[in-house]
Design a protein around this motif. Structure first.
Motif, mmCIF file in Angstrom:
data_model
loop_
_atom_site.group_PDB
_atom_site.id
_atom_site.type_symbol
_atom_site.label_atom_id
_atom_site.label_comp_id
_atom_site.label_asym_id
_atom_site.label_seq_id
_atom_site.Cartn_x
_atom_site.Cartn_y
_atom_site.Cartn_z
ATOM 1 N N SER A 112 0.846 -1.182 0.000
ATOM 2 C CA SER A 112 0.000 0.000 0.000
ATOM 3 C C SER A 112 0.887 1.240 0.000
ATOM 4 C CB SER A 112 -0.905 0.001 1.232
ATOM 5 O OG SER A 112 -1.673 1.179 1.277
ATOM 6 N N GLY A 113 0.805 2.031 -1.051
ATOM 7 C CA GLY A 113 1.575 3.265 -1.115
ATOM 8 C C GLY A 113 3.063 3.058 -0.983
ATOM 9 N N GLY A 114 3.590 1.991 -1.538
ATOM 10 C CA GLY A 114 5.024 1.713 -1.464
ATOM 11 C C GLY A 114 5.447 1.033 -0.172
ATOM 12 N N GLN A 115 4.545 0.867 0.774
ATOM 13 C CA GLN A 115 4.830 0.216 2.053
ATOM 14 C C GLN A 115 4.354 -1.234 2.007
ATOM 15 O OE1 GLN A 115 6.204 1.545 5.197
ATOM 16 N NE2 GLN A 115 6.312 -0.664 5.356
ATOM 17 N N LYS A 116 5.186 -2.129 2.528
ATOM 18 C CA LYS A 116 4.801 -3.537 2.622
ATOM 19 C C LYS A 116 4.575 -3.869 4.089
ATOM 20 C CE LYS A 116 7.095 -5.050 -1.592
ATOM 21 N NZ LYS A 116 7.288 -3.753 -2.162
ATOM 22 N N ARG A 117 3.549 -4.691 4.338
ATOM 23 C CA ARG A 117 3.246 -5.090 5.709
ATOM 24 C C ARG A 117 2.575 -6.447 5.723
ATOM 25 N NH1 ARG A 117 -1.217 -0.492 6.958
ATOM 26 N NH2 ARG A 117 -1.910 -0.362 4.824
ATOM 27 N N ALA A 118 2.494 -7.016 6.914
ATOM 28 C CA ALA A 118 1.894 -8.331 7.103
ATOM 29 C C ALA A 118 0.766 -8.213 8.111
ATOM 30 C CB ALA A 118 2.947 -9.314 7.601
ATOM 31 N N ARG A 119 -0.336 -8.927 7.844
ATOM 32 C CA ARG A 119 -1.496 -8.913 8.738
ATOM 33 C C ARG A 119 -1.970 -10.342 8.967
ATOM 34 N NH1 ARG A 119 -5.772 -5.409 6.346
ATOM 35 N NH2 ARG A 119 -4.282 -3.821 7.001
ATOM 36 N N VAL A 120 -2.059 -10.729 10.220
ATOM 37 C CA VAL A 120 -2.620 -12.034 10.558
ATOM 38 C C VAL A 120 -4.055 -12.070 10.039
ATOM 39 C CG1 VAL A 120 -3.364 -13.521 12.468
ATOM 40 C CG2 VAL A 120 -1.169 -12.356 12.591
ATOM 41 N N ILE A 121 -4.460 -13.197 9.482
ATOM 42 C CA ILE A 121 -5.813 -13.337 8.945
ATOM 43 C C ILE A 121 -6.833 -13.037 10.044
ATOM 44 C CG2 ILE A 121 -7.476 -14.962 7.917
ATOM 45 C CD1 ILE A 121 -5.094 -14.108 6.080
ATOM 46 N N GLY A 122 -7.713 -12.085 9.756
ATOM 47 C CA GLY A 122 -8.769 -11.703 10.683
ATOM 48 C C GLY A 122 -8.364 -10.690 11.736
ATOM 49 N N ALA A 123 -7.106 -10.257 11.750
ATOM 50 C CA ALA A 123 -6.633 -9.327 12.789
ATOM 51 C C ALA A 123 -6.942 -7.884 12.429
ATOM 52 C CB ALA A 123 -5.129 -9.496 13.004
ATOM 53 N N ASP A 124 -6.906 -7.048 13.424
ATOM 54 C CA ASP A 124 -7.090 -5.615 13.270
ATOM 55 C C ASP A 124 -5.883 -5.032 12.539
ATOM 56 O OD1 ASP A 124 -7.149 -2.782 13.742
ATOM 57 O OD2 ASP A 124 -8.392 -3.127 15.505
ATOM 58 N N PRO A 125 -6.090 -4.172 11.547
ATOM 59 C CA PRO A 125 -4.955 -3.549 10.844
ATOM 60 C C PRO A 125 -4.002 -2.791 11.779
ATOM 61 C CG PRO A 125 -6.975 -3.199 9.609
ATOM 62 C CD PRO A 125 -7.374 -3.828 10.930
ATOM 63 N N ALA A 126 -4.459 -2.388 12.958
ATOM 64 C CA ALA A 126 -3.584 -1.710 13.916
ATOM 65 C C ALA A 126 -2.464 -2.631 14.399
ATOM 66 C CB ALA A 126 -4.390 -1.204 15.106
ATOM 67 N N ASP A 127 -2.644 -3.943 14.230
ATOM 68 C CA ASP A 127 -1.635 -4.915 14.654
ATOM 69 C C ASP A 127 -0.704 -5.351 13.529
ATOM 70 O OD1 ASP A 127 -2.581 -4.935 17.293
ATOM 71 O OD2 ASP A 127 -4.092 -6.450 16.814
ATOM 72 N N ASP A 128 -0.774 -4.697 12.379
ATOM 73 C CA ASP A 128 0.076 -5.052 11.238
ATOM 74 C C ASP A 128 1.554 -4.967 11.599
ATOM 75 O OD1 ASP A 128 -2.214 -5.324 9.729
ATOM 76 O OD2 ASP A 128 -1.778 -3.654 8.379
ATOM 77 N N LEU A 129 2.339 -5.826 10.965
ATOM 78 C CA LEU A 129 3.797 -5.745 11.027
ATOM 79 C C LEU A 129 4.262 -5.039 9.772
ATOM 80 C CD1 LEU A 129 4.811 -9.322 12.221
ATOM 81 C CD2 LEU A 129 4.271 -7.304 13.594
ATOM 82 N N PHE A 130 5.026 -3.952 9.931
ATOM 83 C CA PHE A 130 5.508 -3.177 8.798
ATOM 84 C C PHE A 130 6.934 -3.582 8.458
ATOM 85 C CE2 PHE A 130 1.963 -0.778 10.240
ATOM 86 C CZ PHE A 130 1.467 -0.130 9.125
ATOM 87 N N VAL A 131 7.192 -3.826 7.178
ATOM 88 C CA VAL A 131 8.545 -4.133 6.724
ATOM 89 C C VAL A 131 9.339 -2.825 6.741
ATOM 90 C CG1 VAL A 131 9.963 -4.975 4.818
ATOM 91 C CG2 VAL A 131 7.734 -6.038 5.278
ATOM 92 N N VAL A 132 10.397 -2.803 7.559
ATOM 93 C CA VAL A 132 11.216 -1.593 7.677
ATOM 94 C C VAL A 132 12.637 -1.796 7.164
ATOM 95 C CG1 VAL A 132 9.861 -0.616 9.562
ATOM 96 C CG2 VAL A 132 11.800 -2.114 10.088
ATOM 97 N N GLY A 133 12.961 -3.009 6.754
ATOM 98 C CA GLY A 133 14.287 -3.274 6.215
ATOM 99 C C GLY A 133 14.327 -4.629 5.541
ATOM 100 N N GLN A 134 15.287 -4.752 4.646
ATOM 101 C CA GLN A 134 15.490 -6.014 3.927
ATOM 102 C C GLN A 134 16.949 -6.072 3.526
ATOM 103 O OE1 GLN A 134 13.360 -6.384 0.177
ATOM 104 N NE2 GLN A 134 13.349 -8.608 0.335
ATOM 105 N N ASP A 135 17.599 -7.213 3.788
ATOM 106 C CA ASP A 135 18.971 -7.406 3.341
ATOM 107 C C ASP A 135 19.206 -8.891 3.092
ATOM 108 O OD1 ASP A 135 19.662 -8.677 5.835
ATOM 109 O OD2 ASP A 135 20.118 -6.734 6.716
ATOM 110 N N LYS A 136 20.430 -9.246 2.767
ATOM 111 C CA LYS A 136 20.760 -10.633 2.461
ATOM 112 C C LYS A 136 21.607 -11.270 3.564
ATOM 113 C CE LYS A 136 20.266 -10.321 -2.510
ATOM 114 N NZ LYS A 136 19.238 -11.334 -2.731
#
Length: 154
Positions: A112-136
């Motif tokens: 969404s808007g260049g941001q990636k996040r994860a949401r447990v099925i059925g959970a409140d969006p306030a509990d989303d995990l936001f991807v803040v970094g990625q490396d190898k």
């Protein structure tokens, strides 16, 4: 008179269209807002394969997960302890099974808007995990009580 009525109708239609995404997000249900796109399993795999993702929740560091090329994973809450497991997909839903848990944890990964996040099925969006970094880099998983503890004298 007809021109005035058409102008009012056009204004009402414009306002209704502008409000639609807000109503979809705040309609009392927990459906995915229209501005979010659920990543397909193929897109998810391309995004994570061979990398480590770092997650925040509520603006605070939450954890990290390393994704191996064969769908194996290593998760940590950033406390030195790691959980090994694997992921599989059920359609666009991504499910994780870990060695220490008997049931799968299933998530939607969203863009969404260049941001990636994860949401447990059925959970409140306030509990989303936001991807803040990625490396190898591999995760460091020394475990509790490993190594020498050192505290300098005051």
């Amino acid at each position: 008179m007809l021109t005035h009525a058409l102008s009012r109708l056009a204004l009402i239609a414009t306002l209704a269209l502008a409000a639609a995404p807000v109503m979809a997000q705040d309609g009392g249900n927990k459906s995915t807002p229209q501005s979010e796109n659920i990543m397909s399993a193929e897109t998810f795999e391309s995004f994570v394969k061979g990398t480590t993702l770092y997650f925040n929740r509520g603006g605070q560091p939450y954890g990290a997960e390393q994704y191996k090329s064969d769908r194996r994973v290593i998760w940590t809450f950033l406390d030195g302890r790691c959980e090994r497991g694997a992921w599989y997909n059920d359609g666009a839903t991504i499910c994780f099974v870990y060695e220490t848990q008997s049931e799968a944890q299933c998530w939607n990964f969203l863009e969404s808007g260049g941001q990636k996040r994860a949401r447990v099925i059925g959970a409140d969006p306030a509990d989303d995990l936001f991807v803040v970094g990625q490396d190898k880099r591999d995760l460091s998983c020394p475990g509790p009580g490993v190594g020498v503890s050192y505290s300098p004298a005051d």
